[in-house]
Design an enzyme around this catalytic site. Structure first.
Site, PDB file in Angstrom:
ATOM      1  N   SER A   1       0.801  -1.220   0.000  1.00  0.00           N
ATOM      2  CA  SER A   1       0.000   0.000   0.000  1.00  0.00           C
ATOM      3  C   SER A   1       0.837   1.275   0.000  1.00  0.00           C
ATOM      4  O   SER A   1       0.392   2.300  -0.490  1.00  0.00           O
ATOM      5  CB  SER A   1      -0.963  -0.003   1.187  1.00  0.00           C
ATOM      6  OG  SER A   1      -0.272  -0.233   2.397  1.00  0.00           O
TER       7      SER A   1
ATOM      8  N   HIS B   1      -5.360  -3.106  -2.929  1.00  0.00           N
ATOM      9  CA  HIS B   1      -5.001  -2.165  -3.995  1.00  0.00           C
ATOM     10  C   HIS B   1      -4.931  -2.798  -5.382  1.00  0.00           C
ATOM     11  O   HIS B   1      -4.664  -2.109  -6.354  1.00  0.00           O
ATOM     12  CB  HIS B   1      -3.673  -1.480  -3.671  1.00  0.00           C
ATOM     13  CG  HIS B   1      -3.737  -0.679  -2.417  1.00  0.00           C
ATOM     14  ND1 HIS B   1      -4.197   0.613  -2.382  1.00  0.00           N
ATOM     15  CD2 HIS B   1      -3.448  -1.010  -1.137  1.00  0.00           C
ATOM     16  CE1 HIS B   1      -4.165   1.056  -1.131  1.00  0.00           C
ATOM     17  NE2 HIS B   1      -3.722   0.084  -0.357  1.00  0.00           N
TER      18      HIS B   1
ATOM     19  N   LYS C   1     -11.579   1.230  -2.160  1.00  0.00           N
ATOM     20  CA  LYS C   1     -10.517   1.795  -3.002  1.00  0.00           C
ATOM     21  C   LYS C   1     -10.988   1.819  -4.455  1.00  0.00           C
ATOM     22  O   LYS C   1     -11.825   2.636  -4.801  1.00  0.00           O
ATOM     23  CB  LYS C   1      -9.235   1.026  -2.753  1.00  0.00           C
ATOM     24  CG  LYS C   1      -8.713   1.443  -1.370  1.00  0.00           C
ATOM     25  CD  LYS C   1      -7.746   0.551  -0.707  1.00  0.00           C
ATOM     26  CE  LYS C   1      -7.453   1.134   0.677  1.00  0.00           C
ATOM     27  NZ  LYS C   1      -6.929   0.172   1.614  1.00  0.00           N
TER      28      LYS C   1
HETATM   29  C1  LIG Z   1      -6.834   0.013   3.050  1.00  0.00           C
HETATM   30  C2  LIG Z   1      -6.275  -1.306   3.375  1.00  0.00           C
HETATM   31  C3  LIG Z   1      -6.889  -2.155   4.292  1.00  0.00           C
HETATM   32  C4  LIG Z   1      -8.052  -1.718   5.130  1.00  0.00           C
HETATM   33  O1  LIG Z   1      -9.203  -1.618   4.406  1.00  0.00           O
HETATM   34  P1  LIG Z   1     -10.372  -0.663   4.946  1.00  0.00           P
HETATM   35  O2  LIG Z   1     -11.583  -1.117   4.213  1.00  0.00           O
HETATM   36  O3  LIG Z   1      -9.962   0.727   4.625  1.00  0.00           O
HETATM   37  O4  LIG Z   1     -10.469  -0.910   6.423  1.00  0.00           O
HETATM   38  C5  LIG Z   1      -6.363  -3.410   4.467  1.00  0.00           C
HETATM   39  N1  LIG Z   1      -5.257  -3.811   3.792  1.00  0.00           N
HETATM   40  C6  LIG Z   1      -4.612  -2.996   2.935  1.00  0.00           C
HETATM   41  C7  LIG Z   1      -3.402  -3.500   2.229  1.00  0.00           C
HETATM   42  C8  LIG Z   1      -5.090  -1.718   2.709  1.00  0.00           C
HETATM   43  O5  LIG Z   1      -4.448  -0.906   1.895  1.00  0.00           O
END
Ligand SMILES: *Cc1c(COP(=O)(O)O)cnc(C)c1O
Length: 405
Positions: A191, A219, A251
């Site tokens: 991320s 992602h 995302k």
């Molecule tokens: C954003 C993210 C999460 C968390 O997801 P949310 O729905 O925002 O709680 C988990 N793992 C990774 C790699 C992320 O980038």
């Protein structure tokens, strides 16, 4: 009684003092975090703290967060179902539209079943803390997302962190492990770095040692793969190779929430055992309805994925032409390594003055000394906006470097 109250007051004072000292230390080292207020929809052009910016910091990679069809689906679902789900999935909050979304997600990623969670953080907690205990071991890439690391701790399983994206290091760790079950878990797209984990090699090592493989595709889902099904599609990894797949919906899908996909047994076990599933309110049904529309757009507007890839390539070429060194990444996450946290902040602030919204990512989110600007691209950026950012970076980087040296 009076005496008790005084004592209580002293303790509060001490605790407050302790917190204030911590805050001051954060400020001194450039690690203090502030929130900005957005006054517009999430997009590539936003109003932030009252000023207009070109936004290079959201995870809305496909520009779906404010897509008219997604918005319309959400509104129609609110008219039908209202706003709140009113209960947990296991009480009476599991609506037909949640169920339909689970079925379509499972089909998209080629797994038997999928289970919705309210957030990605909770999905990771649910899987790892819900299915493992102190007899087991969780093997994590050193740069895994905080939610995976926290989930490992909550499970009480033994924790092993292997060298970033290194199947050889993982092999050695697994060789040495005597735990009952071994779970290998990794971000598919890291991320804060944007690079891809070597998933086929990691899955092969896991298989060799009879370990279970879990991927966090927060992602990659929606962005990677022929149909946008994510990293498993990009690499052609089936349910046997990657039995546990987690991805988020907040995302690229532009909505909210997350899901875990895998076998019937996996999903039924999560429904029984994952505390972050059982003991929480189901996501609002309109979110599920909006996400169903986002899924349709993966297919119906596949140009978004293609355009995003072209913009990523163009951005990297443009950076190279201007002598900017990016981190190795082929995804929409394109970090520019700065090093010092205060310098990264200064650079983000200078870009802000030029009308670009970016975040300086600092420890503890990334390792000490590796503060960076996290630049994220979206399918709805224009080439002009990207060139503008690159020009500003090329101007600012020699400046900030010389002033700091
Ligand atoms: C954003 C993210 C999460 C968390 O997801 P949310 O729905 O925002 O709680 C988990 N793992 C990774 C790699 C992320 O980038």
């Amino acid at each position: 009684m009076v005496h008790d109250k005084c004592f209580q007051g002293d303790r509060d004072l001490q605790f407050t003092k302790h917190l204030e000292e911590q805050l001051a230390a954060r400020r001194r080292s450039g690690l203090y975090r502030h929130r900005r207020q957005l006054d517009s929809a999430q997009s590539t052009e936003v109003i932030c703290d009252g000023k207009p910016y070109v936004n290079f910091s959201s995870n809305d990679y496909l520009g779906l967060a404010n897509h008219p069809d997604v918005v319309a689906a959400f509104q129609a679902a609110v008219d039908r179902y209202g706003v709140g789900s009113g209960a947990a999935h296991l009480i009476c909050g599991h609506m037909r539209v949640h169920h339909q979304l689970e079925e379509e997600l499972a089909e998209l990623v080629g797994r038997q079943r999928a289970l919705l969670f309210s957030t990605g953080y909770m999905a990771n907690l649910g899987v790892i803390a819900g299915l493992l205990d102190r007899h087991d071991e969780v093997l994590q890439d050193k740069l895994n997302h905080a939610s995976l690391l926290d989930a490992g701790q909550l499970s009480r399983a033994r924790l092993s962190r292997y060298q970033h994206a290194d199947p050889v290091a993982l092999d050695a760790r697994l060789q040495a492990s005597t735990a009952r079950f071994r779970l290998v878990t990794t971000d598919a797209v890291f991320s804060m770095d944007g690079d891809l984990a070597p998933l086929p090699e990691l899955a092969q090592v896991a298989e060799k040692h009879d370990a279970i493989m879990m991927i966090d595709d927060a992602h990659g889902f929606g962005v990677l793969g022929e149909n946008g099904a994510g990293s498993v599609e990009e690499f052609g990894l089936n349910e046997t190779q990657v039995p546990i797949l987690m991805a988020t919906l907040g995302k690229a899908m532009g909505t909210f929430g997350a899901f875990v996909a895998g076998s019937e047994t996996l999903i039924e076990s999560l429904i029984q055992q994952a505390r972050s599933y059982v003991y929480t309110t189901a996501m609002p049904p309109a979110i599920a309805a909006a996400t169903l529309t986002s899924i349709r757009l993966l297919d119906g507007e596949a140009w978004r994925r293609e355009k995003l890839r072209k913009l990523v390539d163009g951005f990297r070429r443009g950076a190279q032409d201007r002598g900017l060194t990016l981190m190795p990444s082929g995804t929409p996450i394109q970090p520019l390594l700065v090093g010092d946290a205060r310098q990264a902040l200064a650079l983000a602030a200078a870009l802000g003055q030029r009308g670009f919204l970016l975040q300086a990512i600092r420890p503890p989110t990334v390792p000490q000394g590796s503060a960076r600007l996290r630049i994220t691209l979206s399918a709805v950026h224009t080439e002009k906006q990207i060139d503008g950012l690159l020009d500003a970076l090329a101007q600012l980087i020699p400046e900030t470097q010389t002033t700091q040296c």
